[in-house]
Write a protein that holds these residues in place. Structure first.
Motif, mmCIF file in Angstrom:
data_model
loop_
_atom_site.group_PDB
_atom_site.id
_atom_site.type_symbol
_atom_site.label_atom_id
_atom_site.label_comp_id
_atom_site.label_asym_id
_atom_site.label_seq_id
_atom_site.Cartn_x
_atom_site.Cartn_y
_atom_site.Cartn_z
ATOM 1 N N GLY A 159 0.422 -1.491 -0.141
ATOM 2 C CA GLY A 159 0.068 0.003 0.149
ATOM 3 C C GLY A 159 0.623 1.681 0.162
ATOM 4 O O GLY A 159 1.260 1.538 0.673
ATOM 5 N N ARG A 160 0.959 1.674 -1.848
ATOM 6 C CA ARG A 160 1.663 2.855 -0.956
ATOM 7 C C ARG A 160 0.938 4.342 -1.350
ATOM 8 O O ARG A 160 -0.127 4.260 -2.636
ATOM 9 N N MET A 161 1.154 5.411 -0.238
ATOM 10 C CA MET A 161 0.049 6.583 -0.625
ATOM 11 C C MET A 161 1.220 8.113 -0.512
ATOM 12 O O MET A 161 2.026 7.310 0.506
ATOM 13 N N ASP A 162 1.165 8.663 -1.318
ATOM 14 C CA ASP A 162 2.136 10.235 -1.459
ATOM 15 C C ASP A 162 1.263 11.229 -1.572
ATOM 16 O O ASP A 162 0.060 11.145 -1.416
ATOM 17 N N GLY A 163 1.973 12.617 -1.311
ATOM 18 C CA GLY A 163 1.236 13.306 -1.803
ATOM 19 C C GLY A 163 0.077 13.333 -3.041
ATOM 20 O O GLY A 163 -0.704 14.275 -2.654
ATOM 21 N N ALA A 164 1.394 13.067 -3.810
ATOM 22 C CA ALA A 164 0.552 12.891 -5.383
ATOM 23 C C ALA A 164 -1.165 12.487 -4.892
ATOM 24 O O ALA A 164 -1.710 12.514 -5.647
ATOM 25 N N LEU A 165 -0.711 10.658 -5.000
ATOM 26 C CA LEU A 165 -2.031 10.649 -4.536
ATOM 27 C C LEU A 165 -3.383 10.413 -3.285
ATOM 28 O O LEU A 165 -4.333 11.111 -4.085
ATOM 29 N N ILE A 166 -3.063 11.110 -2.195
ATOM 30 C CA ILE A 166 -3.699 12.365 -1.931
ATOM 31 C C ILE A 166 -4.415 13.052 -2.343
ATOM 32 O O ILE A 166 -5.685 13.576 -2.663
ATOM 33 N N ARG A 167 -3.377 14.433 -3.428
ATOM 34 C CA ARG A 167 -4.366 15.447 -3.849
ATOM 35 C C ARG A 167 -5.551 14.616 -4.884
ATOM 36 O O ARG A 167 -6.679 15.354 -5.201
ATOM 37 N N GLU A 168 -4.547 13.275 -5.405
ATOM 38 C CA GLU A 168 -6.118 12.971 -6.434
ATOM 39 C C GLU A 168 -7.061 13.047 -5.943
ATOM 40 O O GLU A 168 -8.809 12.569 -6.677
ATOM 41 N N ILE A 169 -7.236 12.138 -4.968
ATOM 42 C CA ILE A 169 -8.445 11.168 -3.777
ATOM 43 C C ILE A 169 -9.203 12.618 -3.193
ATOM 44 O O ILE A 169 -10.405 12.392 -4.370
ATOM 45 N N PRO A 287 -1.885 -1.838 -5.992
ATOM 46 C CA PRO A 287 -1.370 -2.391 -7.453
ATOM 47 C C PRO A 287 -1.547 -4.060 -7.484
ATOM 48 O O PRO A 287 -1.924 -4.670 -8.108
ATOM 49 N N GLU A 288 -1.232 -4.125 -6.201
ATOM 50 C CA GLU A 288 -1.614 -6.570 -6.356
ATOM 51 C C GLU A 288 -2.623 -7.223 -5.959
ATOM 52 O O GLU A 288 -3.148 -7.755 -6.356
ATOM 53 N N ALA A 289 -3.397 -5.832 -5.493
ATOM 54 C CA ALA A 289 -4.807 -6.529 -5.529
ATOM 55 C C ALA A 289 -5.624 -6.527 -6.484
ATOM 56 O O ALA A 289 -5.361 -6.075 -7.645
ATOM 57 N N ASN A 290 -5.931 -7.530 -6.881
ATOM 58 C CA ASN A 290 -7.093 -8.036 -8.361
ATOM 59 C C ASN A 290 -7.903 -7.221 -8.453
ATOM 60 O O ASN A 290 -9.569 -7.379 -7.626
ATOM 61 N N PRO A 291 -8.092 -6.269 -9.614
ATOM 62 C CA PRO A 291 -9.283 -5.779 -9.929
ATOM 63 C C PRO A 291 -10.705 -6.631 -9.936
ATOM 64 O O PRO A 291 -11.109 -6.446 -9.950
ATOM 65 N N SER A 292 -10.172 -7.840 -10.629
ATOM 66 C CA SER A 292 -11.698 -7.786 -11.140
ATOM 67 C C SER A 292 -12.447 -8.636 -10.231
ATOM 68 O O SER A 292 -13.486 -8.814 -9.510
ATOM 69 N N VAL A 293 -11.806 -8.645 -9.095
ATOM 70 C CA VAL A 293 -12.479 -9.155 -7.566
ATOM 71 C C VAL A 293 -13.467 -7.865 -6.840
ATOM 72 O O VAL A 293 -14.187 -7.746 -6.521
ATOM 73 N N TYR A 294 -12.412 -6.411 -6.738
ATOM 74 C CA TYR A 294 -13.159 -5.447 -6.106
ATOM 75 C C TYR A 294 -14.653 -5.247 -6.941
ATOM 76 O O TYR A 294 -15.261 -4.748 -6.936
ATOM 77 N N LEU A 295 -13.783 -5.084 -8.230
ATOM 78 C CA LEU A 295 -14.984 -4.279 -9.023
ATOM 79 C C LEU A 295 -16.286 -5.352 -9.290
ATOM 80 O O LEU A 295 -17.384 -5.263 -9.586
ATOM 81 N N THR A 296 -16.261 -6.760 -9.683
ATOM 82 C CA THR A 296 -17.150 -7.793 -9.710
ATOM 83 C C THR A 296 -18.019 -7.860 -8.403
ATOM 84 O O THR A 296 -19.186 -7.654 -8.441
ATOM 85 N N LEU A 297 -17.559 -7.404 -7.236
ATOM 86 C CA LEU A 297 -18.594 -7.440 -6.191
ATOM 87 C C LEU A 297 -19.144 -6.293 -6.092
ATOM 88 O O LEU A 297 -20.018 -6.167 -6.362
ATOM 89 N N SER A 298 -18.197 -4.961 -6.476
ATOM 90 C CA SER A 298 -19.583 -3.653 -5.899
ATOM 91 C C SER A 298 -20.244 -2.884 -7.498
ATOM 92 O O SER A 298 -21.605 -2.643 -7.064
ATOM 93 N N LEU A 299 -19.578 -3.346 -9.073
ATOM 94 C CA LEU A 299 -19.929 -3.427 -9.670
ATOM 95 C C LEU A 299 -21.514 -4.490 -9.921
ATOM 96 O O LEU A 299 -22.769 -4.102 -10.755
ATOM 97 N N GLY A 300 -21.019 -5.810 -10.382
ATOM 98 C CA GLY A 300 -21.501 -6.623 -10.868
ATOM 99 C C GLY A 300 -22.579 -7.751 -9.331
ATOM 100 O O GLY A 300 -23.661 -7.938 -10.036
ATOM 101 N N VAL A 301 -22.453 -6.752 -8.430
ATOM 102 C CA VAL A 301 -23.026 -7.951 -6.496
ATOM 103 C C VAL A 301 -24.137 -6.673 -6.061
ATOM 104 O O VAL A 301 -25.069 -6.537 -6.087
ATOM 105 N N THR A 302 -23.029 -5.819 -5.333
ATOM 106 C CA THR A 302 -23.723 -4.669 -4.766
ATOM 107 C C THR A 302 -25.070 -4.129 -5.614
ATOM 108 O O THR A 302 -25.705 -3.749 -4.770
ATOM 109 N N PHE A 303 -24.117 -3.394 -6.092
ATOM 110 C CA PHE A 303 -25.006 -2.027 -7.012
ATOM 111 C C PHE A 303 -26.234 -2.809 -7.508
ATOM 112 O O PHE A 303 -26.877 -1.958 -7.379
ATOM 113 N N PRO A 304 -26.197 -3.459 -8.334
ATOM 114 C CA PRO A 304 -27.342 -4.383 -8.587
ATOM 115 C C PRO A 304 -28.465 -4.634 -7.260
ATOM 116 O O PRO A 304 -29.998 -4.426 -7.514
ATOM 117 N N PHE A 305 -28.560 -5.075 -6.603
ATOM 118 C CA PHE A 305 -28.457 -5.413 -5.312
ATOM 119 C C PHE A 305 -29.519 -4.676 -4.487
ATOM 120 O O PHE A 305 -30.118 -4.138 -4.561
#
Ligand SMILES: Nc1ncnc2c1ncn2[C@@H]1O[C@H](COP(=O)(O)O)[C@@H](O)[C@H]1O
Ligand SMILES: Nc1ncnc2c1ncn2[C@@H]1O[C@H](COP(=O)(O)O)[C@@H](O)[C@H]1O
Ligand SMILES: Nc1ncnc2c1ncn2[C@@H]1O[C@H](COP(=O)(O)O)[C@@H](O)[C@H]1O
Ligand code: NA
Ligand code: NA
Ligand code: NA
Lengths: 324, 103, 103, 103, 324, 324
Positions: A159-169, A287-305
């Motif tokens: 988990g890398r957090m730097d100033g640039a990322l905080i500003r971006e968020i 970046p090590e986290a698998n995007p398809s896990v969180y996208l599938t859950l949030s957009l494919g399951v929770t959003f329709p629910f």
């Protein structure tokens, strides 16, 4: 119960839900129907512009409420705390790695603005008003969860957090447009509304249908690619976690003394999961986290629910508990 | 027409990392590059398409950099630091340029 | 920085054929490629531009594939089957890649 | 699969000059080229991005031309006349093509 | 006759026709006016969404008619049969090769949805109503002609049709959106219409103007590139074939007993030629056919002919023959 | 004076100005908020389409005025003459090279259509009407200044003008769409307006807000990149030159006898500087000139100046002098 079901049935037959279903169906049937990226982005800019402005005008009309500050704070706390609950739940009922579980957890602390908009229009057709500043609460809830997610993995050195990322968020385009429009609506009030009403009020529902069509297409394609993710554990999580979130949201709403409409919206914010801001931050910071896990859950399951069953359920829960 | 030897570096990287790569390149004294859109693709992490994402974070871009051979290694090191933990492809090929005074 | 020899195959093909090419590549065990947009061009069949068509069928895309040299021929055969009767250009060039373990 | 040697010329040039470059190429008997979009970049004249302009004049495009080696010099001269006073990059690299009868 | 002329004159001075003419003129004068691809696609999605939904609501309001099934069948038959007539005519009056003639013929069996929309708005301003389900007929007529075209060349060993292509044709984005919106309009009825009316009804004509501007630009550029194609034979075909098609359409309409408006729309569908779905299918299945032949004819000749003279002519024909 | 200030204050708090400010702020804070290129182009096509058409309808309603020809001529003269004044002023108060000064000067002879639109809406909310044909004058003023700029450098052997470029300038997309829509509005008149009103009238102000948000983003990013340019000399020029232009515009308006609204619009046209047509022409004809100089001045200094202070100032000036 009877009531929840009839409300849910009515909701299921609303144009926005049906267009979402059309999108999912088209994607699963491998139709080549797509909304061009620029058009989808344009529509989402329109939605943020419209709901931010309307919220600001509502605040300008009704004056500021003592509850504003408290609700903002409640939102930030919810966004910050929910990921820890989500993480615990996930580690318990799924086999996800720490990293993946933390990334998913971050999404559930943050919010889905389209779910919020859909809830607003359900409230509207039920004739229930809500505090105008709830869109500001939505904006405030986007980011804190990201920090929680990174805290959850920081022990592992990831988990890398730097100033640039905080500003971006904090200054990501959606937040800036939503909050900016909110303030402009607040400043210009009813007079400003009179000028741009024809763009942001009457055509709103129709545009929302198109946007939900696009979300259905994206969610459907995501489901096809991510079906491997959908083992029972994560699947249950994707439908249980929003309910847990909504209960916490309801508790806060009762403590603060929000109106019925406001309570439902806070529940919806707590119940919904991000699929724009948080995924982007995770790609940079984790970046090590698998995007398809969180996208599938949030957009494919929770959003329709939430879109189909969740919103009527939260409304029924709040109605049952809320003093009036 | 006089031609000069140069290297062409092409980096395919997530769009969300573009600004960081730009900064790293500028930090390494790279004087010029261009960014091209990528519509979709396929790799070890599955296949994707620009239209299949509600988020701006999903897509990739290709950064192309024409560079003098002697500057190559410094540039690759700078780029690698950004690409490192992320998905993406870095290729180098030989080319010739006109108007080398411009590099 | 360690570099490894590879081949860079670039196929310009009608957008409408993209999904078929993708399938053919995947069938030939090609592990990675990227698709880039093409705005317009000119060839034996006249000149065209992306804005000059009401239809999605009019445009072209460029599929770029970095591949180990030993896999090249199998890939070209698979691609050729799709391109065969259609308009389009296939080029191959030498390049080097970083992080070859990824291919 | 039979392959034929060819040259790959890539010209990054302002979009506003594209039609002039197209004409010059056609004038020089160049039978085929493709135009690719460029999203942004950086060079001696500063850095730019396609989204940072109200005007269509701000962007650049990349013109790619696969050409027989013997035709290269004539083509470069034609291109150079257009690029000359303008910003832009011209690179040449070796490649091989399938279906050379088409060029 | 008098009547046709005055109707045609009035039609020629309508904003949508004038914007089409502006587009053609700008293209021929080599202006750099262009509508970005994403915007043009966005507009066409809007048009399909709007007319599909409106058709569905009309069906929901008026109930289902016994003629629905018969009209759908008539549409499929027309789409399937017209290419054979077109092919014969082309081989007779032009020097086109079998392959090119078959490809062109396929376009004339299929339909142009914008011509359909333009006819709808002419009917509207004349106060003539039509069966709401005609958009479903339009959708049904898109594909059959493609199979006819491939039949026409199959003897020569050309023309490749596989499962993937059939799926692409039947589930192409336009059909899915049109039919999907039709059903959603049908399901949600007047209530759904009330919600999204402000987007799909009042601004419709204006959006159509912008779309016709774009079509004019594309048609104009196509004419410039394809002028070599425009020898007398093909040119005559491009204006004669729609009239033949419209007569067949009228015959079917009378047999089925469609209303005046429905008859005109069926004539227009039969008379119009595809420039989206069929060209795409031809590039896959019949790449040997020269696209500039079929695109120039369908978009550069027949579309403008129908838009300017055809529609008023068909309306006059139907009025003359139709019982009431 | 009192009056100017209250008008300016009121203008500063209008939604369109506030959205511009939001855009500038977001860009300076390095938010990633962007409007996709295709959407921004789509919006600008909409604006040109709408104002052209409305102008034409106004002419059709009010009939042609004897002043039309004179105003067109005044516009052409202003566009042609202003660059010479601008060039002299620049050479006097700045260190810009001949080439850069000529390029900048060309921008100030030409016009900014968005400034024109913003002025129109200020007039509207003040209940002041203007000649409908002023949009045609705007179109006529785009190009002449480019020729002046090239004349100014021709002695140095620089500046290339050829037939292709002249055609590109005169037939650039914006002019063709603006003038084309103007004529179509004129031809179809009130009847045409009734058909497309719902698209081009009521939502106009809201769309303009989105466009100004985009312009703010672009201007803000330009200011960050171009701050080196903003030495005192050019900066003063960027705010003085529009005032000089407006005075000349006012003089012409009084001579011709334009209405108060028409006078203000002619002043605004004279005062505004191009940032689309002229930069494009300069890149072709005068590539040696530094684009960041002319873009920073015209979009980063003069456009915001006119939008916030200029328009109310010109309105006050015209009101003070104008007979009725
Ligand atoms: N061999 C390759 N050639 C071209 N592009 C590639 C290649 N491998 C990966 N890519 C691109 O990089 C993205 C991520 O790759 P990966 O990290 O392997 O999932 C893919 O979706 C492609 O767009
Ligand atoms: N020599 C070439 N170099 C680059 N692109 C080409 C070349 N030849 C053809 N193309 C592209 O392929 C398309 C079809 O070519 P053709 O089959 O020759 O009409 C052209 O419109 C170009 O976009
Ligand atoms: N070395 C390079 N490699 C790739 N693209 C370049 C290079 N130099 C310049 N460019 C592109 O050309 C544009 C103009 O370059 P310049 O003339 O150096 O300002 C830049 O903004 C880049 O898009
Ligand atoms: Na949440
Ligand atoms: Na037909
Ligand atoms: Na001016």
């Amino acid at each position: 119960m009877q009531d929840v079901l009839s409300l849910a049935a009515q909701n299921l037959l609303s144009p926005i839900v049906l267009f979402f279903v059309l999108g999912v169906g088209a994607a699963l049937a491998r139709s080549d129907l797509t909304i061009p990226e620029a058009v989808a982005k344009g529509i989402s800019l329109y939605l943020l512009f419209a709901i931010g402005f309307k919220g600001g005008v509502a605040v300008s009309n009704n004056g500021i409420d003592l509850t504003l500050g408290m609700t903002l704070m409640a939102g930030v706390i919810l966004s910050f705390v929910l990921p820890f609950i989500a993480f615990g739940l996930l580690r318990w009922i799924s086999q996800l790695s720490r990293t993946d579980a933390a990334a998913v957890a971050g999404h559930y602390g943050s919010i889905s603005i389209v779910t919020f908009v859909a809830a607003t229009s359900v409230l509207q057709s039920s004739g229930i008003v809500a505090e105008g500043y709830m869109v500001a609460v939505a904006a405030a809830m986007e980011a804190p969860a990201i920090f929680s997610a990174l805290l959850l993995v920081s022990s592992g050195g990831k988990g890398r957090m730097d100033g640039a990322l905080i500003r971006e968020i904090l200054l990501n385009g959606s937040i800036v447009l939503l909050v900016g429009s909110f303030f402009i609506g607040w400043i210009t009030g009813a007079e400003g509304m009179a000028k741009i009403e024809a763009l942001i009020v009457s055509p709103f529902q129709g545009v929302l249908c198109l946007f939900l069509l696009d979300m259905g297409l994206v969610a459907g394609r995501g489901l096809k690619q991510g079906r491997a993710v959908l083992r029972p554990g994560p699947l249950v999580f994707g439908m249980l976690m929003p309910v847990i979130g909504s209960c916490l949201g309801l508790a806060f709403a009762l403590i603060i003394g929000l109106s019925l409409g406001g309570a439902v919206l806070l529940m919806v914010l707590a119940a919904s999961a991000s699929y724009i801001a948080v995924p982007a931050a995770m790609r940079v910071a984790l970046p090590e986290a698998n995007p398809s896990v969180y996208l599938t859950l949030s957009l494919g399951v929770t959003f329709p629910f939430n879109l189909t069953l969740g919103i009527p359920l939260y409304l029924a829960m709040a109605s049952a508990v809320h003093g009036g | 027409m006089e031609k000069h030897d140069a290297k062409r570096v092409a980096i395919i990287i997530e769009a969300i990392m573009e600004s960081r790569l730009r900064q790293a390149l500028e930090g390494a004294g790279v004087t010029g590059f261009s960014v091209l859109p990528v519509l979709g693709g396929s790799g070890r992490s599955g296949s994707w398409s620009r239209d299949d994402t509600v988020s701006r974070g999903g897509g990739m871009v290709q950064v192309i950099c024409i560079i003098r051979p002697e500057k190559l290694d410094r540039m690759l090191e700078a780029a690698f630091e950004v690409v490192d933990r992320h998905i993406g492809v870095v290729t180098i090929s030989d080319c010739q340029v006109l108007r080398a005074d411009r590099f």
